[in-house]
Design an enzyme around this catalytic site. Structure first.
Site, PDB file in Angstrom:
ATOM      1  N   GLY A  22      21.272  28.396  18.184  1.00 32.11           N
ATOM      2  CA  GLY A  22      22.174  29.524  17.958  1.00 32.11           C
ATOM      3  C   GLY A  22      23.569  29.064  18.301  1.00 32.11           C
ATOM      4  CG  PHE A  36      32.387  15.541  17.262  1.00 31.05           C
ATOM      5  CD1 PHE A  36      31.844  15.929  16.048  1.00 31.05           C
ATOM      6  CD2 PHE A  36      33.379  14.578  17.263  1.00 31.05           C
ATOM      7  CE1 PHE A  36      32.269  15.357  14.850  1.00 31.05           C
ATOM      8  CE2 PHE A  36      33.812  13.992  16.078  1.00 31.05           C
ATOM      9  CZ  PHE A  36      33.256  14.380  14.867  1.00 31.05           C
ATOM     10  CG  LEU A  37      34.448  21.002  22.677  1.00 33.36           C
ATOM     11  CD1 LEU A  37      33.712  22.195  23.265  1.00 33.36           C
ATOM     12  CD2 LEU A  37      35.850  20.933  23.265  1.00 33.36           C
ATOM     13  CG  PHE A  87      19.990  17.934  19.458  1.00 35.26           C
ATOM     14  CD1 PHE A  87      20.655  17.452  20.569  1.00 35.26           C
ATOM     15  CD2 PHE A  87      20.469  19.101  18.866  1.00 35.26           C
ATOM     16  CE1 PHE A  87      21.761  18.095  21.085  1.00 35.26           C
ATOM     17  CE2 PHE A  87      21.585  19.754  19.376  1.00 35.26           C
ATOM     18  CZ  PHE A  87      22.223  19.243  20.489  1.00 35.26           C
ATOM     19  CB  CYS A 141      29.013  25.104  16.384  1.00 34.88           C
ATOM     20  SG  CYS A 141      30.599  25.171  17.202  1.00 34.88           S
ATOM     21  CE  LYS A 178      31.962  20.529  14.861  1.00 30.79           C
ATOM     22  NZ  LYS A 178      33.008  21.308  15.440  1.00 30.79           N
ATOM     23  CB  THR A 235      34.372  23.534  12.090  1.00 32.34           C
ATOM     24  OG1 THR A 235      34.228  22.944  13.379  1.00 32.34           O
ATOM     25  CG2 THR A 235      33.311  22.981  11.159  1.00 32.34           C
ATOM     26  CG  ASN A 251      27.877  20.873  14.310  1.00 35.09           C
ATOM     27  OD1 ASN A 251      27.598  20.119  15.232  1.00 35.09           O
ATOM     28  ND2 ASN A 251      28.857  21.746  14.396  1.00 35.09           N
TER      29      ASN A 251
HETATM   30  C1  UDX Z   1      27.253  22.052  18.881  1.00 35.35           C
HETATM   31  C2  UDX Z   1      27.350  20.524  18.714  1.00 35.35           C
HETATM   32  O1  UDX Z   1      26.420  19.881  19.588  1.00 35.35           O
HETATM   33  C3  UDX Z   1      28.755  20.064  19.008  1.00 35.35           C
HETATM   34  O2  UDX Z   1      28.864  18.654  18.796  1.00 35.35           O
HETATM   35  C4  UDX Z   1      29.695  20.800  18.084  1.00 35.35           C
HETATM   36  O3  UDX Z   1      31.021  20.409  18.286  1.00 35.35           O
HETATM   37  C5  UDX Z   1      29.556  22.300  18.271  1.00 35.35           C
HETATM   38  O4  UDX Z   1      28.207  22.684  18.046  1.00 35.35           O
HETATM   39  P1  UDX Z   1      27.039  23.723  20.935  1.00 35.35           P
HETATM   40  O5  UDX Z   1      27.181  24.850  19.968  1.00 35.35           O
HETATM   41  O6  UDX Z   1      27.800  23.790  22.222  1.00 35.35           O
HETATM   42  O7  UDX Z   1      27.487  22.356  20.252  1.00 35.35           O
HETATM   43  O8  UDX Z   1      25.488  23.615  21.263  1.00 35.35           O
HETATM   44  P2  UDX Z   1      24.358  22.468  21.296  1.00 35.35           P
HETATM   45  O9  UDX Z   1      24.259  21.871  22.635  1.00 35.35           O
HETATM   46  O10 UDX Z   1      24.481  21.547  20.148  1.00 35.35           O
HETATM   47  O11 UDX Z   1      23.044  23.400  21.108  1.00 35.35           O
HETATM   48  C6  UDX Z   1      22.923  24.197  19.929  1.00 35.35           C
HETATM   49  C7  UDX Z   1      21.671  25.043  19.971  1.00 35.35           C
HETATM   50  O12 UDX Z   1      20.521  24.230  19.737  1.00 35.35           O
HETATM   51  C8  UDX Z   1      21.398  25.771  21.276  1.00 35.35           C
HETATM   52  O13 UDX Z   1      21.031  27.110  20.968  1.00 35.35           O
HETATM   53  C9  UDX Z   1      20.255  24.999  21.903  1.00 35.35           C
HETATM   54  O14 UDX Z   1      19.480  25.828  22.716  1.00 35.35           O
HETATM   55  C10 UDX Z   1      19.497  24.530  20.674  1.00 35.35           C
HETATM   56  N1  UDX Z   1      18.707  23.290  20.866  1.00 35.35           N
HETATM   57  C11 UDX Z   1      19.319  22.106  21.209  1.00 35.35           C
HETATM   58  C12 UDX Z   1      17.330  23.300  20.645  1.00 35.35           C
HETATM   59  O15 UDX Z   1      16.759  24.342  20.304  1.00 35.35           O
HETATM   60  N2  UDX Z   1      16.615  22.141  20.783  1.00 35.35           N
HETATM   61  C13 UDX Z   1      17.201  20.968  21.135  1.00 35.35           C
HETATM   62  O16 UDX Z   1      16.488  19.951  21.239  1.00 35.35           O
HETATM   63  C14 UDX Z   1      18.602  20.955  21.362  1.00 35.35           C
END
Ligand code: UDX
Length: 482
Positions: free
Chosen positions: A285, A177-178, A277, A288, A232, A146, A236
């Site tokens: 946190g 986007f994983l 979300f 990313c 990207k 990114t 995010n």
């Molecule tokens: C994220 C993006 O989803 C992904 O597409 C990108 O490539 C990398 O960043 P990731 O960091 O693995 O992925 O976490 P994600 O599942 O998106 O969750 C991010 C944070 O949001 C977590 O701390 C999670 O607990 C929090 N979260 C998620 C919430 O507080 N509420 C929600 O409804 C969803």
């Protein structure tokens, strides 16, 4: 930009590939961290010959021996499969990589700079330069890291500057986007692929590299380099904004006595909004979302369009306030002071199904309570090793039971299935006081109350009932069905 429904008939294949395109390219993956290791392993599983490259000898040794150096469900099995196929190897040697690859994927980290919110591009620049200067034939370098908008264009020039005379190298961008915890699923079955390409040859070569995924019907968006970079951070930023939006509503609920869970549930049935979300709680946190919104803000200001994304500072601020407010709620439940109060903190990872503690809300909360004089005991199913190293001042327990024993308040900080499914009666038998702060709105409030617990969650009145969101496909369920 064109959206291409991928046509995989033999005729289209014959027509779409020019003479220089390698139909089954040999691949290298530079940087075998979270993203790179997963990409290398999955590409080998899909049938390509892959060479993973890293400067870290320990990572290379671990992966060569079939050990994944981080926690990711299902990845170890895929690594075993890839190694057994003979198509996946690892090396520290950039010359070997330059000689081997027709398509090189750059997957090194872009951490947040210490002094500013900008992305630190040192590792990306190094990877491109180290590789390009050693290449001896036409090949494609594909960035997956990114990066700030404009980086691919700058790297194209850098590659030209360091390339050996007569060696033609093109640079493309393929954002990733994983999600951690779903890395295998998201890599083998992504919901879309985005190709940022400078030429028709690059498009064709990258198409060949993703042929099995495209043949499965995955939507492909072909774009210029800058748009691909922007996709990207825009994605995010949107996700972060959605989370902070519902958490901002939680703040309003706290001031009025309204219930954010009911609110989120009512909003989620509007298909334009959707329930994903939109889960209120301790906020986001990880490696990313927080760093990407800060780097995007910094870059937008550099580009003179800071105002367009000024709201992202607010998104960040709302998110950080959740951590402080969670501590406030624990203190309130403890009777006004945390001094000498024993708190069982359930969770350390930034989210479940991960051992990643980068910018983990859970550990931030544990640290703040510790600073207020609480006796904090942290337990996490997978992230304890990482957490112990980063927070040596905190107390960690290897079992959930020991962490809970004698607690005056329990606070759920990461919604692991183990915590969600725990029996309130069994937990109740261990603690000193049955007080639960549900930092993730993940527990059944009615069940806890019925079993004698005082249950609180941010943005919900003290006696709110449990509700679910529309299309709130729990991550655990997704994982099971994958
Ligand atoms: C994220 C993006 O989803 C992904 O597409 C990108 O490539 C990398 O960043 P990731 O960091 O693995 O992925 O976490 P994600 O599942 O998106 O969750 C991010 C944070 O949001 C977590 O701390 C999670 O607990 C929090 N979260 C998620 C919430 O507080 N509420 C929600 O409804 C969803």
């Amino acid at each position: 930009m064109t959206v291409q429904p991928h046509d995989h008939s033999p005729l289209s294949r014959a027509l779409s590939s020019g003479p220089d395109v390698v139909e089954t390219p040999r691949m290298t993956v530079i940087g075998t961290g979270y993203l790179g290791a997963t990409h290398a392993i999955c590409m080998a599983v899909l049938g390509f010959e892959v060479l993973g490259v890293d400067v870290d000898a320990r990572k290379i040794e671990a992966l060569t021996n079939g050990d994944v150096p981080f926690f990711e469900p299902g990845l170890k099995e895929k690594l075993d499969e890839a190694l057994a196929s003979g198509r996946l190897r690892f090396t520290q040697d950039f010359q070997e990589a330059a000689d081997f690859g027709d398509v090189h994927f750059i997957c090194v980290g872009t951490p947040q700079s210490k002094e500013s919110g900008a992305a630190d591009l040192t590792y990306v620049d190094l990877a491109f330069a180290e590789l390009a200067s050693r290449m001896t034939r036409k090949a494609l370098i594909v960035g997956k890291s990114t990066v700030p908008i404009g980086t691919a264009e700058r790297l194209t020039q850098l590659v030209r500057d360091v390339a050996q005379p007569g060696v033609e190298i093109e640079v493309a961008w393929n954002p990733e986007f994983l999600r951690e915890g779903y890395a295998v699923q998201d890599t083998l079955h992504p919901d879309r692929l985005v190709f940022g390409v400078p030429s028709e040859w690059a498009r064709q070569q990258l198409t060949a590299a993703f042929r099995p995924i495209l043949d499965a019907g995955t939507p492909l968006i072909v774009a210029d380099l800058k748009t691909a970079e922007l996709v990207k951070v825009a994605a995010n930023s949107f996700l972060a904004t959605k989370i902070s939006y519902i958490n901002a509503m939680a703040e309003v609920c706290e001031a009025t006595g309204a219930d954010v869970n009911l609110l989120a549930s009512a909003l989620s049935y509007d298909t334009r909004i959707g329930g994903r979300f939109l889960k209120p709680g301790l906020g986001f946190g990880g490696g990313c979302l927080p760093k990407d919104i800060r780097a995007f803000t910094y870059r937008a200001e550099e580009l003179g369009v800071g105002q367009a994304v000024a709201f992202l500072r607010e998104v960040d601020a709302i998110n950080n306030r959740r951590r402080r407010r969670t501590v406030d709620l624990v203190r309130e439940m403890a009777g006004g002071s945390l001094q000498g109060v024993r708190v069982a903190a359930l969770g350390a990872a930034f989210k479940p199904n991960s051992d990643d503690i980068r910018d983990a809300p859970a550990l931030d909360v544990a640290q703040m309570m510790h600073e207020e004089g609480a006796e904090v005991v942290v337990y996490d199913p997978e992230a304890l090793d990482n957490a112990r190293k980063a927070y040596p001042q905190l107390t960690f327990e290897d079992s959930m039971g020991t962490a809970l024993r004698g607690a005056n308040v329990v606070v759920l900080l990461t919604e692991w299935e183990k915590f969600r499914k725990a029996d309130p009666d069994l937990l109740g038998a261990l603690v000193a006081d049955k007080r639960m702060v549900d930092g993730r709105h993940a527990l059944d409030a009615d069940d806890y109350r019925a079993k004698g617990w005082e249950y609180r969650a941010l943005g919900r009145p003290a006696h709110s009932r449990t509700v679910t969101l529309a299309s709130d496909v729990s991550d655990e369920l997704q994982l099971q069905s994958a």
